[in-house]
Design a protein around this motif. Structure first.
Motif, mmCIF file in Angstrom:
data_model
loop_
_atom_site.group_PDB
_atom_site.id
_atom_site.type_symbol
_atom_site.label_atom_id
_atom_site.label_comp_id
_atom_site.label_asym_id
_atom_site.label_seq_id
_atom_site.Cartn_x
_atom_site.Cartn_y
_atom_site.Cartn_z
ATOM 1 N N LEU A 220 0.690 -1.209 0.073
ATOM 2 C CA LEU A 220 -0.028 -0.124 -0.125
ATOM 3 C C LEU A 220 0.951 1.290 0.147
ATOM 4 O O LEU A 220 0.529 2.217 -0.815
ATOM 5 N N GLU A 221 1.999 1.223 0.901
ATOM 6 C CA GLU A 221 2.999 2.497 0.773
ATOM 7 C C GLU A 221 3.435 2.248 -0.671
ATOM 8 O O GLU A 221 3.475 3.598 -1.151
ATOM 9 N N LEU A 222 3.775 1.315 -1.279
ATOM 10 C CA LEU A 222 4.421 1.583 -2.496
ATOM 11 C C LEU A 222 3.410 2.041 -3.518
ATOM 12 O O LEU A 222 3.791 2.703 -4.554
ATOM 13 N N TYR A 223 2.094 1.614 -3.369
ATOM 14 C CA TYR A 223 1.058 1.988 -4.251
ATOM 15 C C TYR A 223 0.803 3.476 -4.025
ATOM 16 O O TYR A 223 0.363 4.158 -5.210
ATOM 17 N N GLN A 224 0.884 4.048 -2.988
ATOM 18 C CA GLN A 224 0.782 5.474 -2.627
ATOM 19 C C GLN A 224 1.910 6.282 -3.505
ATOM 20 O O GLN A 224 1.370 7.166 -4.333
#
Length: 183
Positions: free
Chosen positions: A113-117
């Motif tokens: 999710l952090e990478l997606y953001q």
């Protein structure tokens, strides 16, 4: 004040006494030549002069058009590059989002999710750059961030993005070839 004058026609230096009495041989020669010319010769000379002027104007217009065409081609090429990078970044952001939603491991989910953001922010930035450029080239640093997020997401999930039966190419056609041992 200097008591000498320069004749702009013949280039002679004249004193103040002879300034007004001076007759330029070049001007006199041209006047005599024109008096001896027939009407047809004068008309031909005028046409020749007009043709030279038209040819010079046409060459100038062609040169200007070539410069405009080159600038336009450069703009079009840069815009196409921006679109390619932005499209690839969309695939990366979508991949990371789906991977984050499908994974069961909470630690991996949080990192994805952090990478997606990060990838989604970069994706938005690259599409904005495509629509209204702020830099003359491409945003290589932003693209590098998206690629790094994709590589880390691939490490976590063990999956890669497949487009039309081929793996997503993170190197762009205009990138220089990789150094030895680098991919």
């Amino acid at each position: 004040m200097i008591d000498t004058f320069w004749c702009d026609k013949c280039g002679r230096l004249l004193c103040d006494k002879h300034r007004n009495q001076h007759t330029c041989e070049r001007v006199d020669h041209l006047a005599a030549k024109r008096r001896a010319m027939t009407a047809e010769e004068i008309a031909a000379e005028v046409r020749e002069k007009q043709n030279r002027q038209l040819q010079a104007a046409a060459e100038e217009a062609a040169e200007k058009e070539a410069k405009l065409r080159a600038a336009s081609e450069g703009y079009t090429e840069r815009k196409a590059r921006r679109k390619i990078i932005a499209g690839k970044s969309t695939h990366i952001a979508n991949f990371l989002q789906r991977a984050a939603l499908q994974t069961q491991d909470q630690r991996a989910k949080a990192e994805l999710l952090e990478l997606y953001q990060k990838a989604n922010r970069v994706n938005l930035e690259l599409w904005n750059e495509f629509e209204t450029p702020t830099v003359p080239g491409t945003k290589d640093d932003s693209w590098a961030e998206a690629v790094a997020a994709y590589r880390r997401g691939s490490e976590i999930t063990g999956m890669v993005i497949m487009l039309e039966g081929r793996q997503l190419e993170t190197r762009n056609p205009w990138d220089p070839p990789p150094a030895q041992g680098e991919l």
